[in-house]
Design a protein around this motif. Structure first.
Motif, PDB file in Angstrom:
ATOM      1  N   THR A 298      74.476  41.177  56.010  1.00 22.99           N
ATOM      2  CA  THR A 298      74.859  39.962  57.039  1.00 22.99           C
ATOM      3  C   THR A 298      74.115  40.406  58.304  1.00 22.99           C
ATOM      4  N   THR A 299      72.909  39.565  58.583  1.00 29.21           N
ATOM      5  CA  THR A 299      72.144  39.845  59.743  1.00 29.21           C
ATOM      6  C   THR A 299      72.443  38.490  60.733  1.00 29.21           C
ATOM      7  N   ALA A 300      72.409  38.774  62.020  1.00 30.13           N
ATOM      8  CA  ALA A 300      72.358  37.639  63.043  1.00 30.13           C
ATOM      9  C   ALA A 300      71.278  37.463  63.727  1.00 30.13           C
ATOM     10  N   ALA A 301      70.535  36.319  63.978  1.00 30.87           N
ATOM     11  CA  ALA A 301      69.488  35.886  64.656  1.00 30.87           C
ATOM     12  C   ALA A 301      70.031  35.346  66.005  1.00 30.87           C
ATOM     13  N   PHE A 302      69.996  35.857  67.309  1.00 30.99           N
ATOM     14  CA  PHE A 302      70.307  35.377  68.518  1.00 30.99           C
ATOM     15  C   PHE A 302      69.237  35.017  69.179  1.00 30.99           C
ATOM     16  N   CYS A 303      69.393  33.605  69.604  1.00 33.02           N
ATOM     17  CA  CYS A 303      68.234  33.090  70.599  1.00 33.02           C
ATOM     18  C   CYS A 303      68.930  33.092  71.972  1.00 33.02           C
ATOM     19  N   SER A 304      67.925  33.497  72.878  1.00 29.52           N
ATOM     20  CA  SER A 304      68.417  33.576  74.141  1.00 29.52           C
ATOM     21  C   SER A 304      67.639  32.680  75.520  1.00 29.52           C
ATOM     22  N   ASN A 305      68.220  32.518  76.451  1.00 17.86           N
ATOM     23  CA  ASN A 305      67.588  32.005  77.598  1.00 17.86           C
ATOM     24  C   ASN A 305      66.778  32.915  78.264  1.00 17.86           C
ATOM     25  N   ASP A 306      66.687  33.962  78.014  1.00 23.99           N
ATOM     26  CA  ASP A 306      65.822  34.918  78.755  1.00 23.99           C
ATOM     27  C   ASP A 306      64.442  35.094  77.842  1.00 23.99           C
ATOM     28  N   ALA A 307      64.121  33.889  76.853  1.00 22.62           N
ATOM     29  CA  ALA A 307      62.992  33.895  76.137  1.00 22.62           C
ATOM     30  C   ALA A 307      62.777  34.991  75.248  1.00 22.62           C
ATOM     31  N   LYS A 308      63.925  35.437  74.598  1.00 23.91           N
ATOM     32  CA  LYS A 308      63.693  36.664  73.492  1.00 23.91           C
ATOM     33  C   LYS A 308      64.498  36.183  72.336  1.00 23.91           C
ATOM     34  N   MET A 309      64.239  36.544  71.019  1.00 20.45           N
ATOM     35  CA  MET A 309      65.080  36.432  69.965  1.00 20.45           C
ATOM     36  C   MET A 309      65.407  37.927  69.670  1.00 20.45           C
ATOM     37  N   ALA A 326      57.115  33.274  75.370  1.00 20.39           N
ATOM     38  CA  ALA A 326      56.842  32.697  76.519  1.00 20.39           C
ATOM     39  C   ALA A 326      57.968  31.858  77.398  1.00 20.39           C
ATOM     40  N   ARG A 327      58.728  31.228  76.706  1.00 25.73           N
ATOM     41  CA  ARG A 327      59.789  30.159  76.841  1.00 25.73           C
ATOM     42  C   ARG A 327      61.080  30.439  76.431  1.00 25.73           C
ATOM     43  N   PRO A 328      62.068  30.095  77.100  1.00 20.98           N
ATOM     44  CA  PRO A 328      63.494  30.241  76.343  1.00 20.98           C
ATOM     45  C   PRO A 328      63.669  29.742  75.128  1.00 20.98           C
ATOM     46  N   ILE A 329      64.335  30.318  74.305  1.00 17.65           N
ATOM     47  CA  ILE A 329      64.539  29.940  72.868  1.00 17.65           C
ATOM     48  C   ILE A 329      65.870  29.096  72.793  1.00 17.65           C
TER      49      ILE A 329
END
Length: 550
Positions: A298-309, A326-329
């Motif tokens: 089980t794997t989680a993909a976190f999107c973040s406002n610091d422009a990283k996944m 380059a932009r928030p995700i």
């Protein structure tokens, strides 16, 4: 995502904002980013990978006020405003009675079920429109007009998108519990509810994740999350994103925290907590879980406002990848085979990326504003994105160049998207708007829909893995709660063959070959581990036989 944040994670309808907002004066931002450091023109509006974000701060082009505390989406404020307009224009046909100004003081029923419905006397939220001297239909039309005016809905953006006719009936209302109120920690993030069955519905309430069921037989606090060590948020863990599978629940927080709990573990087992990021304004904007294609973990993909996944292996507790953009995700969805991922964020484009490297393989430029929602269908073929331009764009993964359909939302922009699961009956695309409407779009033709209409800000929606139920979190301060809708259609075989239906292009009747009803053939579904119900149970869906005792 805007840096203007809701304080404390309070239910929609609170009056805790500064007086300037209470008086209806909302901040605006210039759209040219002229006050920020200069960046390459092609990169400043894209999600393409970069070493670091170009801007130290991120301001949204258009502040969406409808979901903010005290904003127009609050039903009590809407009715009070409507009453004021009615007093100034008493001869209008669309006035509302005097009780509208005291609506916030009425008593709410604890639950509402289908047997209690009495049209305008008692609707799915228990509202008595007759007592307000109007009708639900009139209120719906007035509220839509108010929303379009206050949200600055730009119809020029909708030159390609068309509203779909509301002619379908995929789900019907079953029950609402008004005591369960999900909390929206940030007005642009609406994924704070997740359901794995009728008996396991999870929703966020500040620092808590609550668990209930469709019949309100039990309610408990699954997680009460303390501040994470190193977090800059003294106010505690405020849940901004939530997802659940059969064995794992994952939450993301306002300051980049995360929490994971094993749903199969013993009662009271503490969750695993940590930080996705310690960056300032590193909000965990979205999280989704998937089975890793090689390890099956089980794997989680976190999107973040610091422009990283960031990719987290939930079984080992280690972050395996960090993908900078380059932009928030704001949202992402992984394809069923685990090879590709759709990524959207604070720009007008969507990326199709290599799920293992994060590198873009396709760039989709069909929105005119920032995107906050996306979904990938279980057949691996269809992808949908939703943005603040009030458009939903549907793609066929075999030919990215030309979108399959542009769909206009009804009231507000789409904040959450989800395709029905394989084995879930006739395939549909669910699109929860920021306020009032969950669209259930026919995913065979993408030419018609069912509108699940309610009143209030929507904190998200979730369809169960068997496709039989949809749960919607209404976060309004007065008429909020969790609404449950159940499938009405019969189970259908994969291939329907040719059916007579009206071809609207020519306006006459002709034989048209329908797309398959399901995401997989009947034989494929027998072997597909994602399918929850067997063929007999699927064929009986919508017949109401599930509760019979023989």
């Amino acid at each position: 995502m805007s840096d203007d944040e809701q304080a404390g994670g309070v239910p929609i309808g609170s009056t805790s904002l500064p007086s300037s907002v209470d008086q209806g004066h909302y901040p605006t931002f210039n759209t040219g980013y002229s006050d920020f450091p200069t960046a390459p023109a092609t990169a400043s509006q894209t999600l393409h990978p970069a070493v670091a974000p170009y801007f130290a701060a991120d301001f949204d082009d258009d502040l969406y006020t409808g979901g903010a505390p005290g904003g127009e989406s609050d039903v009590s404020i809407f009715l009070d405003t409507w009453r004021g307009v009615s007093l100034r224009h008493p001869n209008s046909a669309n006035v509302v009675g005097s009780k509208a100004s005291t609506f916030r003081h009425i008593e709410r029923p604890r639950t509402v079920d289908r047997k209690q419905l009495q049209g305008d006397r008692f609707d799915i939220q228990g509202i008595n429109w007759e007592a307000l001297e109007t009708t639900r239909e009139t209120a719906r039309a007035i509220r839509e007009n108010f929303a379009h005016a206050s949200h600055g809905r730009n119809h020029l953006h909708l030159n390609l998108a068309k509203p779909l006719p509301d002619t379908d009936s995929f789900f019907r209302f079953r029950r609402m519990n008004t005591e369960h109120r999900a909390w929206i920690a940030h007005f642009q993030l609406r994924n704070v509810i997740s359901a794995t069955s009728q008996h396991d519905i999870y929703y966020a309430k500040g620092s808590k994740v609550m668990r209930t069921d469709a019949y309100n037989m039990r309610t408990s606090c699954l997680m009460d999350l303390p501040p994470v060590a190193g977090s800059s948020d003294a106010g505690g863990f405020r849940v901004t994103a939530l997802t659940a599978s059969s064995n794992t629940l994952i939450a993301g927080g306002f300051k980049g925290e995360y929490a994971i709990t094993n749903l199969q573990s013993g009662v009271g087992a503490p969750p695993t907590v940590g930080s996705v990021t310690l960056s300032y304004n590193g909000i965990a904007t979205h999280v989704h879980a998937f089975a890793h294609r090689t390890s099956a973990h089980t794997t989680a993909a976190f999107c973040s406002n610091d422009a990283k996944m960031r990719i987290l292996d939930c079984e080992t507790g280690t972050f395996t990848h960090t993908f900078p953009y380059a932009r928030p995700i704001n949202c992402a969805a992984t394809s069923p085979d685990g090879r590709l991922r759709v990524v959207v964020g604070d720009c007008n484009e969507a990326l199709i990326t290599n799920a293992e490297t994060g590198q873009p393989v396709e760039t989709l430029r069909n929105h005119t504003n920032h995107a906050f929602a996306c979904a990938w269908a279980d057949d691996g073929r269809y992808v949908a994105t939703g943005a603040q331009d009030s458009q939903i764009v549907v793609y066929d993964a075999r030919w990215w160049r030309d979108p399959l359909r542009f769909i206009a939302t009804e009231v507000a922009c789409a904040r959450a998207l989800a395709f029905s699961p394989v084995g879930g009956g006739k395939r549909v695309l669910l699109a929860a708007e920021a306020d009032d409407v969950v669209n259930v779009i026919d995913a065979q033709t993408f030419a018609s829909r069912q509108s699940l209409s309610l009143f209030g800000a929507i904190g998200g929606m979730s369809i169960t893995p068997d496709g039989g139920d949809v749960f919607v979190a209404c976060c309004d301060n007065k008429v909020g709660g969790i609404l449950g809708f159940e499938r009405t259609g019969y189970g259908q075989e994969y291939g329907l063959g040719g059916l007579w239906r009206r071809d609207w292009k020519y306006g006459d009747q002709r034989m048209v070959q329908e797309e398959p009803a399901e995401w997989a053939t009947d034989e494929e579904m027998r072997r597909d581990g994602r399918v929850v119900k067997g063929p007999t149970a699927r064929s009986r869906r919508g017949l109401g036989l599930g509760k019979l005792i023989v």
